[in-house]
Enzyme design. Sequence first.
Site, PDB file in Angstrom:
ATOM      1  N   ASP A  17     -19.269  11.477   5.820  1.00 20.54           N
ATOM      2  CA  ASP A  17     -18.150  10.533   5.789  1.00 20.54           C
ATOM      3  C   ASP A  17     -16.914  11.154   5.138  1.00 20.54           C
ATOM      4  O   ASP A  17     -17.023  11.999   4.248  1.00 20.54           O
ATOM      5  CB  ASP A  17     -18.572   9.273   5.022  1.00 20.54           C
ATOM      6  CG  ASP A  17     -17.613   8.108   5.254  1.00 20.54           C
ATOM      7  OD1 ASP A  17     -16.977   8.065   6.324  1.00 20.54           O
ATOM      8  OD2 ASP A  17     -17.504   7.247   4.362  1.00 20.54           O
ATOM      9  N   HIS A  34     -11.991  14.901  12.349  1.00 20.59           N
ATOM     10  CA  HIS A  34     -13.291  15.014  13.020  1.00 20.59           C
ATOM     11  C   HIS A  34     -13.533  16.449  13.469  1.00 20.59           C
ATOM     12  O   HIS A  34     -14.648  16.957  13.385  1.00 20.59           O
ATOM     13  CB  HIS A  34     -13.367  14.068  14.217  1.00 20.59           C
ATOM     14  CG  HIS A  34     -13.327  12.612  13.831  1.00 20.59           C
ATOM     15  ND1 HIS A  34     -14.068  12.100  12.800  1.00 20.59           N
ATOM     16  CD2 HIS A  34     -12.616  11.559  14.332  1.00 20.59           C
ATOM     17  CE1 HIS A  34     -13.831  10.792  12.682  1.00 20.59           C
ATOM     18  NE2 HIS A  34     -12.955  10.445  13.600  1.00 20.59           N
ATOM     19  N   LEU A 128     -35.929  24.978  12.035  1.00 20.42           N
ATOM     20  CA  LEU A 128     -35.300  23.819  11.397  1.00 20.42           C
ATOM     21  C   LEU A 128     -35.272  22.682  12.409  1.00 20.42           C
ATOM     22  O   LEU A 128     -34.810  22.868  13.540  1.00 20.42           O
ATOM     23  CB  LEU A 128     -33.858  24.166  10.972  1.00 20.42           C
ATOM     24  CG  LEU A 128     -32.975  22.980  10.533  1.00 20.42           C
ATOM     25  CD1 LEU A 128     -33.432  22.417   9.183  1.00 20.42           C
ATOM     26  CD2 LEU A 128     -31.503  23.394  10.442  1.00 20.42           C
TER      27      LEU A 128
END
Length: 245
Positions: A17, A34, A128
């Site tokens: 965020d 973004h 991962l």
Amino acid sequence: MENSTNKLPRHIAIVMDGNGRWAKQRHRPRTFGHRAGQKAVRAIIEACLRRGIEALTLFAFSSENWKRPQDEVGALMELFLKALDREVNELHGYGVRIRFVGELAAFAPALRERMYAAMEKTAGNAKLALNIAVNYGGRWDIAQAARQAAQAAVRGEIDATQIDEARLAGYFSLADLPPLDLFIRTGGEKRVSNFLLWQLAYAELVFSETLWPDFDAAHLDAAIADFAGRERRYGKTSAQVGGGT
Ligand code: IPE
Ligand code: IPE
Ligand code: MG
């Protein structure tokens, strides 16, 4: 001295965020934030790979984020599309298994197809487990798990009376991964915003004031160190879990 590698979280989830505020500070449109946030995503994935983290779950787009202005939603979709084209091959080379979690049916076919292609391509990787939560909501996850359990009962595979916590847990989005150890939210807000509700039951929570585009490996290490210093008691006493009296 405590061996901190013993306390390495196996599964980290992050609410990424603060992109909008980061852009605002620079007098730029939110989309600029973004885009900068995507660089941070890349850096954190690489940091997790280097540290041997088993699973990383990133909140990229919530089921509520559709309510944003249409141009911002459109720009985010465009960024997701480009990121998939740009990053998947390299992540595959690193041994990353990519999974998109959330209600994917809501996305445009071009985007959805790329998501499925990325998942298929990387399905055999084991280095991962990278989960990207898109059109995800914790309440949605609970509802879809309940629906699956109900359907299994209707098919006669299980008895409805057998639906307990352990059985329901198996239907959640990340059921096959290690339990969530560490939840991080950047950007200063201290809320969950409908991220992993069920999975958060015993996760350790770390809130960082750093806006997501500025969040780097050093910030991640600080969160991991914070985690390593916590005593996880799961309802027991400190003495029972090997701590002080
Ligand atoms: C998080 O950053 C990214 C998404 C929700 C897609 P925000 O866009 O929420 O940034 P702030 O909270 O407005 O600063
Ligand atoms: C949560 O951030 C969702 C993502 C980071 C993808 P929001 O910015 O949407 O959360 P609220 O609106 O502040 O609760
Ligand atoms: Mg926000």
